[in-house]
Scaffold this active site. Structure first.
Site, PDB file in Angstrom:
ATOM      1  N   CYS A 204       0.829  -1.210   0.000  1.00 44.18           N
ATOM      2  CA  CYS A 204       0.000   0.000   0.000  1.00 44.18           C
ATOM      3  C   CYS A 204       0.865   1.262   0.000  1.00 44.18           C
ATOM      4  CB  CYS A 204      -0.953  -0.009   1.188  1.00 44.18           C
ATOM      5  SG  CYS A 204      -0.137  -0.169   2.788  1.00 44.18           S
TER       6      CYS A 204
ATOM      7  N   HIS B  69      -1.226   1.253   7.578  1.00 44.74           N
ATOM      8  CA  HIS B  69      -1.866   1.282   6.266  1.00 44.74           C
ATOM      9  C   HIS B  69      -1.730   2.678   5.663  1.00 44.74           C
ATOM     10  CE1 HIS B  69      -4.275  -0.665   3.294  1.00 44.74           C
ATOM     11  NE2 HIS B  69      -5.254   0.216   3.376  1.00 44.74           N
TER      12      HIS B  69
END
Length: 801
Positions: free
Chosen positions: A115, A360
C-alpha cells in the site's frame, strides 16, 4: 391446528408393511408360486402417487416430492442454487473491473503489503507534469532502463486502460520489493526519485534529462552569522539541494508553525559556540535555514516518528496537525521574487495505525483538471479510487481521514480552506497556475516534442510505443469480457433448460394406473439428476440383485417411472440397465420366503431355549450336561427379537477356557453353569454357524471335564500366598490395636524393639482415637525425634546435626 405426526405415522406404516410382506412370503413358501397381486404388494406398487410430502418418502416408489424445491425456492448447492451462486463456478466477472469513464481514476492491486508503494505511485501519476515527463521518455531509453520502462507502462495503463484496477506487479518485481514486508512511504519516494533521476539522466531530450530536478528540487542554505563581527560564514553562501522539507510535528499545531520553526533563528552559545574565521575565536552566533529556490512540486515530510532513548524504539506522534489548501511561500524565500509562489494542496499521504513498522497508507489526491479529490483506498485485493464532493462554502476547517475525506478544492468567495489530520504523513503542493508564472510552469511541456498524438485520454497524448502496447492490452481485456459475457449467457441458458427439463420430466414421472407398464430407476441417480447442473449417465446397478433383476429388498432405493419419462431420460442420458415391471426377481422372492420361514422357525425354537436357559440361571434345572459361561448365558437371555444367529452367539465357553485350552478353575470372571444337552446343542450350532472358520472353535466342556492342572496349581500358590499375607496383616493390626488401647504386647527374642516416652504415646492414643466433638480438642503430638532425645542422659553422645 397442529400438523400431523408424519414420522410416527410412517413408522407405524412401515411396521404394518413389514408384517404384510412377511405374510405374503410365508404364503409364497407354502404354495411355491407368485401371482401379480403378490408382486403389487411386495413392491408397494399399490400405493397412491404422493402429493405435497415435505420430503421424499423412501417406502413409496410413487413419491416424487422433495426432489426439487418449491416454486421460487432455492438450495445451497447444485442446480437449484440462486443464479449468482451458480455463476461463481465460471470464475470472477471481469466486467466488474471495467472502468466507468475516462475521467474515473484507476486503482492499483494491493499485492500484500504494497500500500505504501501504491499510494506514492498514485500521487506521482496524478501530477500532470511528472506524468508528461514519463510519457516523453524515448523508446530507446525505456529499453535501456527497466524501472523507467515499467513505470511508463504502469502510468499508461492508469491513464488509458479499460480496466478500473491495474496490477503493479511488473513494476514492483522490477524494483525487487518484497510484497510481504511493509516499508516506509517516505523512504520509498526518496529512493524512487533518486533512481528515476539517474534513469532520466540518460535521455537525449534536455528537459526530460533534468525533469526530476526541475519539478521536485529546491535549494536552501545553512547561514551562520557571527554575533561579534556580524558576518556570515563562508559556508553560508553555499546552497544545498532538497527534494522535500522535513518538518517537525511534535508540539506544533499547523504547517505555518512548523515552517516558522524550520526557518527560525537558532542561538549558538555555550558548548555550541561558533568558531569565527574572521574574529579568530570562538564566539556566540546565530544559525538559520534560508530558502533560496522553490520547486514546482513542493513536498513536506512530516516527522510523525520520534526516537525514545530509554527503550531505543520509535513512537508515532498522533496529534492533530493543520495545513492550508492554499500556501503562499513567497514571503518565506530569502530573497524577494517577482513571481507569485502560491501553492495548491495536491495530495496528502496518510499513515493509519499507531505502529511504526506497520499500518496502512492512504492517499487523498486532487485531480488538477476537475478540482475533485479522490481517496485511494487500499483493500486486501485492490486499490480503488472514489471521487468525493466539494466542501460546503461556509466550512473553514475540514478533517482528512480514511472515513470521510473532504474535497481539496477551495470555493470562490469563501475563506481560505484548511485541513486537519492526526495521521497526515506527507503533504504535496503544486505551484498554482497564474499569468506571472505560466511560462515557468509550462517550460518543460513546451520543450518536449512527443512523437505522436495517438490515444488522447483526459487531454493527454500517449506516445505511439505506449499507445500500441496499451491498445493490445485493452483489446485482450475487452475480448475476455466479451468471452465471459457469452459464457455467462450460455450457462444461464443451460441452467434454465435443465430446470425446465427436470420439472417437465418429474411431471410425467408418476404412473397413475396399477396395471400400467413402467420402469424402475435408482433413487440415488434420480436425486443427482434432479440436483446437478451436469448429471451423469443412468446408473441402475445399485438396485439390481446378483441375478440382474430387481429384488424386493431394494424397494426403498428406487422409484417407479412412467414409460414416457423413462424413454426421455434413457434417450438423453443412456446407461441403465433398463428394468421394467417384469424384471422382479423370482429367485430372490423364493429365497426371501425361505428366509422368513427359517426366521420364524428359529425364533420359535429360540423362545423355547430361552425359557430353558432362564430355568438354568434360576437353578431350576437338574439335568445339566455341559458347562457354559454364566455371564455369557445371562447376556444371551436378555437379547430379544432374534431371527437368526449373530456375532454375540459365538464363544459361549470362551471365558471359562484357560490358555491351555482346558476348563479354567472357577474364579471371578470364570463362573460357569451346567446346561441341558438340547440347549447346548442349540448354542453350539449357532456358535459354529457364526464363526465357521474360527481355529479354536467352540470348545465343549461336558460336566465331567477336569480342571486344568497347571492353572489349578498356579491358583493354589496364589491362594496360599494371599492367606499368609492376610494372616500377617491380621497380626499386625491386632498389635496396633493393643498398642492403641494401652495393652501389653508379648516380647520375642527374635524381634527388635524401641523405647518410647509414655507421655507421647498417651497423646498419640488420644489424638488417633478422637471422634466427633472430641476431635477438635485433641492435641496433635509433637515430632518424635526430640522427644526420644529427652530419654537420653546428659552424658550420652548425641547425633551430629
Amino acid at each position: 391446528m397442529s400438523p400431523p405426526a408424519t414420522r410416527g405415522k410412517n413408522k407405524r406404516n412401515r411396521q404394518g408393511d413389514n408384517d404384510i410382506t412377511s405374510e405374503i412370503l410365508r404364503k409364497i413358501h407354502a404354495v411355491g408360486q407368485v401371482n401379480n397381486g403378490d408382486v403389487n404388494q411386495l413392491y408397494v406398487i399399490w400405493k397412491p402417487v404422493c402429493q405435497g410430502c415435505r420430503v421424499n418418502t423412501k417406502d413409496n416408489p410413487n413419491c416424487f416430492c422433495g426432489l426439487i424445491p418449491p416454486p421460487g425456492g432455492s438450495r445451497k448447492s447444485g442446480l437449484w442454487q440462486k443464479m449468482p451462486d451458480i455463476l461463481q463456478a465460471i470464475g470472477p466477472d471481469p466486467v466488474k473491473d471495467l472502468r466507468n469513464t475516462d475521467e474515473t481514476p484507476a486503482g492499483l492491486t494491493n499485492l500484500g503489503a504494497t500500500c505504501y508503494a501504491n499510494s506514492v505511485l498514485q500521487c506521482l501519476y496524478m501530477n500532470a507534469s511528472f506524468r508528461e515527463i514519463v510519457f516523453s521518455a524515448e523508446p530507446d531509453l525505456l529499453n535501456e532502463q527497466p524501472v523507467l520502462n515499467q513505470l511508463a507502462r504502469l502510468f499508461a495503463q492508469l491513464h488509458a486502460s479499460k480496466m478500473a484496477v491495474i496490477d503493479p506487479a511488473p513494476f514492483i518485481m522490477t524494483l525487487e520489493l518484497d510484497n510481504a514486508v511493509q516499508q516506509d512511504g517516505h523512504e520509498f519516494l526518496t529512493l524512487l526519485l533518486s533512481l528515476l533521476e539517474r534513469c532520466l539522466n540518460h535521455s537525449k531530450i534536455s528537459k526530460v534529462k533534468k525533469a526530476v530536478q526541475d519539478l521536485f528540487r529546491g535549494s536552501v542554505s545553512q547561514v551562520t552569522t557571527c554575533s561579534k563581527c556580524g558576518r556570515d560564514s563562508e559556508a553560508s553562501s553555499k546552497t544545498e539541494d532538497f527534494y522535500e522539507l522535513e518538518l517537525n510535528v511534535k508540539g506544533l499545531k499547523s504547517l505555518d508553525e512548523s515552517l516558522d520553526q524550520y526557518l527560525s533563528v537558532e542561538q549558538l552559545h555555550g558548548e555550541n559556540q561558533y568558531n569565527c574565521e574572521l574574529c579568530k575565536s570562538t564566539v556566540d552566533a546565530t544559525h538559520r535555514i534560508r530558502l533560496r529556490t522553490l520547486p514546482d512540486v513542493l513536498n513536506f515530510q512530516l516527522k510523525r516518528y520520534e526516537f525514545l532513548p530509554k527503550t531505543t524504539t520509535r513512537k508515532k506522534i498522533t496529534s492533530a496537525f493543520g495545513f492550508p489548501g492554499e500556501l503562499d511561500m513567497g514571503l518565506r524565500l530569502s530573497e524577494p521574487s517577482q513571481l507569485e509562489w502560491i501553492y495548491d494542496l495536491s495530495a496528502v499521504l496518510i499513515h493509519k495505525g499507531t505502529a511504526v513498522n506497520s499500518g496502512h497508507y492512504i492517499a487523498h489526491i486532487k485531480d488538477e483538471n476537475t478540482g475533485q479529490c479522490a481517496k485511494v483506498v487500499h483493500n486486501n485485493n485492490t486499490v480503488l479510487p472514489s471521487c468525493v464532493g466539494t466542501t460546503p462554502a461556509d466550512t473553514s476547517r475540514s478533517h482528512i481521514d480514511v472515513v470521510l475525506p473532504q474535497s481539496l478544492e477551495s470555493n470562490a468567495g469563501s475563506h481560505k480552506e484548511s485541513f486537519s489530520s492526526v495521521d497526515a504523513y506527507r503533504l504535496m503542493y503544486n505551484l498554482k497556475r497564474t499569468r506571472k508564472n505560466d511560462d515557468k510552469r509550462n517550460h518543460i511541456a513546451n520543450n518536449i516534442q512527443l512523437e505522436g498524438h495517438k490515444g488522447l485520454h483526459n487531454g493527454f497524448p500517449l506516445p505511439p510505443h505506449l499507445f500500441e502496447d496499451l491498445k493490445d492490452v485493452n483489446a485482450a481485456y475487452l475480448a475476455v469480457c466479451e468471452e465471459y459475457k457469452l459464457k455467462k449467457e450460455r450457462e444461464q441458458h443451460h441452467i434454465a433448460e435443465r430446470r425446465q427439463e427436470v420439472r417437465s420430466i418429474l411431471s410425467e414421472a408418476p404412473v397413475r394406473l396399477l396395471e400400467e407398464p413402467f420402469y424402475w430407476v435408482s433413487t440415488a441417480w434420480l436425486r443427482q439428476w434432479a440436483d446437478n447442473v451436469i448429471p451423469g449417465v443412468i446408473d441402475n446397478k445399485p438396485i439390481q440383485c446378483s441375478h440382474g433383476e430387481v429384488p424386493v429388498s431394494k424397494i426403498g432405493c428406487m422409484k417407479r417411472l412412467s414409460v414416457k419419462a423413462w424413454e426421455i431420460l434413457f434417450s438423453k442420458y443412456d446407461g441403465g440397465p433398463a428394468l421394467s415391471n417384469s424384471n422382479y426377481c423370482m429367485t430372490c422372492l423364493i429365497d426371501g420366503a425361505q428366509s422368513v420361514v427359517s426366521a420364524d422357525s428359529y425364533r420359535d425354537q429360540r423362545i423355547l431355549m430361552r425359557d430353558l436357559a432362564n430355568d438354568v440361571i434360576a437353578k431350576k434345572c437338574s439335568d445339566g450336561a455341559y458347562f457354559v459361561s454364566k455371564t455369557w448365558l445371562q447376556q444371551w437371555v436378555r437379547r430379544k427379537n432374534i431371527d437368526a444367529p449373530s456375532e454375540a452367539d459365538a464363544e459361549p465357553t470362551a471365558s471359562i477356557r484357560c490358555r491351555h485350552g482346558q476348563l479354567k478353575p472357577e474364579q471371578p470372571g470364570a463362573k460357569r453353569l451346567l446346561v441341558p444337552e438340547k440347549l447346548w446343542l442349540f448354542l453350539y450350532k449357532d456358535a459354529v454357524a457364526v464363526k465357521p472358520d474360527d481355529p479354536l472353535g467352540c470348545t465343549t466342556f461336558p460336566s465331567d471335564s477336569e480342571l486344568c492342572p497347571e492353572c489349578s496349581d498356579e491358583l493354589s500358590e496364589v491362594a496360599c500366598f494371599e492367606d499368609s499375607l492376610r494372616e500377617i496383616k491380621l497380626r499386625h493390626r491386632q498389635n496396633h490395636e493393643k498398642l492403641a488401647a494401652g495393652k501389653g504386647i508379648p516380647l520375642s527374642l527374635n524381634c527388635t524393639y524401641y523405647l518410647m516416652p509414655s507421655s507421647w504415646l498417651t497423646k498419640w492414643r488420644n489424638y488417633t482415637s478422637g471422634s466427633g466433638k472430641n476431635t477438635s480438642s485433641s492435641v496433635e503430638p509433637e515430632v518424635l525425634d526430640p522427644v526420644i532425645d529427652a530419654l537420653k542422659c546428659e552424658q550420652a553422645p548425641r547425633k551430629a546435626p
